[in-house]
Design an enzyme around this catalytic site. Sequence first.
Site, short mmCIF file in Angstrom:
data_model
loop_
_atom_site.label_atom_id
_atom_site.label_comp_id
_atom_site.label_asym_id
_atom_site.label_seq_id
_atom_site.Cartn_x
_atom_site.Cartn_y
_atom_site.Cartn_z
CE LYS A 134 -2.47 -0.36 3.60
NZ LYS A 134 -3.40 -0.29 4.74
NE ARG A 183 -7.83 0.98 11.47
CZ ARG A 183 -6.73 0.51 10.90
NH1 ARG A 183 -6.78 -0.60 10.21
NH2 ARG A 183 -5.60 1.17 11.00
NE ARG A 212 8.60 -5.13 7.29
CZ ARG A 212 7.32 -4.78 7.22
NH1 ARG A 212 6.87 -4.08 6.20
NH2 ARG A 212 6.48 -5.14 8.16
NE ARG A 229 7.86 -4.12 12.74
CZ ARG A 229 6.81 -3.63 12.10
NH1 ARG A 229 6.92 -2.51 11.43
NH2 ARG A 229 5.66 -4.25 12.12
NE ARG A 232 1.12 -7.69 11.14
CZ ARG A 232 2.45 -7.74 10.98
NH1 ARG A 232 3.18 -8.40 11.87
NH2 ARG A 232 3.04 -7.16 9.98
#
Length: 223
Positions: free
Chosen positions: A14, A89, A128, A163, A174
């Site tokens: 996004k 949302r 990542r 992370r 998620r």
Amino acid sequence: MENIILIAAPGAGKGTLAKSLKSKYGYVHISTGDLLRDAVNKGDDLGLRVKDILASGGLVDDETVYEILKARLKEDDCKKGVILDGFPRNVLQAVKYEEILSELNMNLGVVIVLDVEEELLVKRITGRRICKDCGEIYNIYNPMMTPKKENTCDKCGGSLYQRSDDNEEALKSRYATYLEKTQPLIDYYQKKNNLYIVDSNKDINYTLEQVEKILNDLGDSSD
Ligand SMILES: [Zn+2]
């Protein structure tokens, strides 16, 4: 340009898409996180209220978010077109957003859903790596985004870290939450006939091309 609401799972790209549309067409990118931070930085009454809520560890209520969003949408630069990211949302917020738009004489525009296979999201997220010094983002599974030297930032030489919530288990949970929460919103916009599902399994240029085609086709039909 048509206003855009971007809906996508974490890691679906996004942010990158919004950045490209911003630099190419002058879109204003509005994410709820930035919106709240900007409000705090402005330091007006509304900003002070948000600052207090955030400082006390509370969640900013919907009414306050609407108020800030409306104030932001009123600003001149938004006439070029806005990309909303992270809002609405749910259907309740979607309905309220349309009220705000109509008060400001603005159009809803299009809703773009970036569709990415879960397996690919896992790679994007678990690969990542972030520079601890300058925040530059790398991905060890993407040849375009790997650092030249392992675990070392190309830009500043800092070391890279992962992370703790960038792991497969956290991503799957998620992603499940995303699907569950987003489906009613997708159904809502599908009924309005302004929803476009974009294949985002390839690189950003491919995603961008499809989005541009949607925007161009709409531009042609309204001439
Ligand atoms: Zn760095």
